[in-house]
Design a protein around this motif. Structure first.
Motif, PDB file in Angstrom:
ATOM      1  N   ALA A  83       0.864  -1.184   0.000  1.00  0.00           N
ATOM      2  CA  ALA A  83       0.000   0.000   0.000  1.00  0.00           C
ATOM      3  C   ALA A  83       0.897   1.229   0.000  1.00  0.00           C
ATOM      4  O   ALA A  83       1.983   1.218   0.588  1.00  0.00           O
ATOM      5  CB  ALA A  83      -0.892   0.002   1.232  1.00  0.00           C
ATOM      6  N   PRO A  84       0.471   2.300  -0.651  1.00  0.00           N
ATOM      7  CA  PRO A  84       1.305   3.502  -0.658  1.00  0.00           C
ATOM      8  C   PRO A  84       1.451   4.075   0.748  1.00  0.00           C
ATOM      9  O   PRO A  84       0.564   3.921   1.590  1.00  0.00           O
ATOM     10  CB  PRO A  84       0.552   4.465  -1.577  1.00  0.00           C
ATOM     11  N   ASP A  85       2.575   4.701   0.976  1.00  0.00           N
ATOM     12  CA  ASP A  85       2.836   5.339   2.270  1.00  0.00           C
ATOM     13  C   ASP A  85       2.223   6.733   2.214  1.00  0.00           C
ATOM     14  O   ASP A  85       2.834   7.657   1.689  1.00  0.00           O
ATOM     15  CB  ASP A  85       4.345   5.393   2.521  1.00  0.00           C
ATOM     16  N   VAL A  86       0.999   6.849   2.697  1.00  0.00           N
ATOM     17  CA  VAL A  86       0.284   8.125   2.662  1.00  0.00           C
ATOM     18  C   VAL A  86      -0.164   8.505   4.063  1.00  0.00           C
ATOM     19  O   VAL A  86      -0.236   7.664   4.957  1.00  0.00           O
ATOM     20  CB  VAL A  86      -0.954   8.077   1.729  1.00  0.00           C
ATOM     21  N   THR A  87      -0.460   9.773   4.230  1.00  0.00           N
ATOM     22  CA  THR A  87      -1.020  10.268   5.487  1.00  0.00           C
ATOM     23  C   THR A  87      -2.383  10.862   5.187  1.00  0.00           C
ATOM     24  O   THR A  87      -2.511  11.758   4.356  1.00  0.00           O
ATOM     25  CB  THR A  87      -0.099  11.323   6.141  1.00  0.00           C
ATOM     26  N   PHE A  88      -3.387  10.306   5.844  1.00  0.00           N
ATOM     27  CA  PHE A  88      -4.751  10.802   5.712  1.00  0.00           C
ATOM     28  C   PHE A  88      -4.949  11.921   6.727  1.00  0.00           C
ATOM     29  O   PHE A  88      -4.459  11.824   7.850  1.00  0.00           O
ATOM     30  CB  PHE A  88      -5.760   9.691   6.024  1.00  0.00           C
ATOM     31  N   ILE A  89      -5.658  12.961   6.341  1.00  0.00           N
ATOM     32  CA  ILE A  89      -6.050  14.019   7.275  1.00  0.00           C
ATOM     33  C   ILE A  89      -7.544  13.837   7.513  1.00  0.00           C
ATOM     34  O   ILE A  89      -8.344  14.022   6.587  1.00  0.00           O
ATOM     35  CB  ILE A  89      -5.777  15.440   6.710  1.00  0.00           C
TER      36      ILE A  89
END
Length: 170
Positions: free
Chosen positions: A35-41
């Protein structure tokens, strides 16, 4: 060169049909991709990264308030989350870039969505998940952070639940 000897004359209609079916199946295929390394806000302002959810089974659902199927499936998404959250399921509902934030907030509050709701304001998260444009699109991510399933459209919930149970037990 005559018409009967054109470079494409060897392609049979059945082969084209099989190719179309194979490509269509990709939308429901199993994966083994990180899974992509993302940050959800979240709409509450919290930052949640895919890295921070390692060790849990995670569902990431791309949706929009204007998407009829998204609205229809949301009660079952809530039921799924409620059923498995105590066993380690995390759920992030990512509202699409074009969805007005006040609509997302209103939908979340009126439906009392119990999971993380995030807004993909710049469209970056959808891009990193393989350029998601169709809603709903849901990803199931295993405890090691690998995408194991992508659903385009409403999932078949009994099959989804079996897969979640298998992953939670693993």
């Amino acid at each position: 060169m005559t018409a009967s000897h054109s470079p494409r004359s060897w392609i049979k209609p059945a082969a084209i049909g099989a190719l179309v079916l194979a490509l269509a199946g990709i939308g429901y295929a199993s994966f083994d991709t990180a899974a992509p390394d993302v940050t959800f806000i979240s709409i509450k302002g919290d930052k949640i990264s895919t890295q921070s959810m390692r060790g849990k089974v995670v569902m990431v659902n791309f949706w929009a308030t204007s998407c009829v199927t998204c609205v229809k499936e949301m009660p079952q998404m809530v039921e799924t989350y409620e059923k498995y959250k105590g066993q380690g399921l995390e759920f992030v509902a990512v509202a699409m870039q074009y969805d007005p934030p006040n609509y997302v907030l209103n939908f979340t509050e009126t439906r009392k969505l119990p999971f993380i709701v995030a807004i993909d304001a710049a469209g970056d998260i959808a891009k990193q998940f393989g350029d998601v444009t169709l809603t709903p699109t849901t990803f199931l991510i295993d405890k090691d952070g690998k995408i194991i399933k992508r659903y385009v459209g409403e999932p078949e919930f009994p099959a989804l639940h079996k897969l979640i149970e298998k992953e939670l037990a693993g």
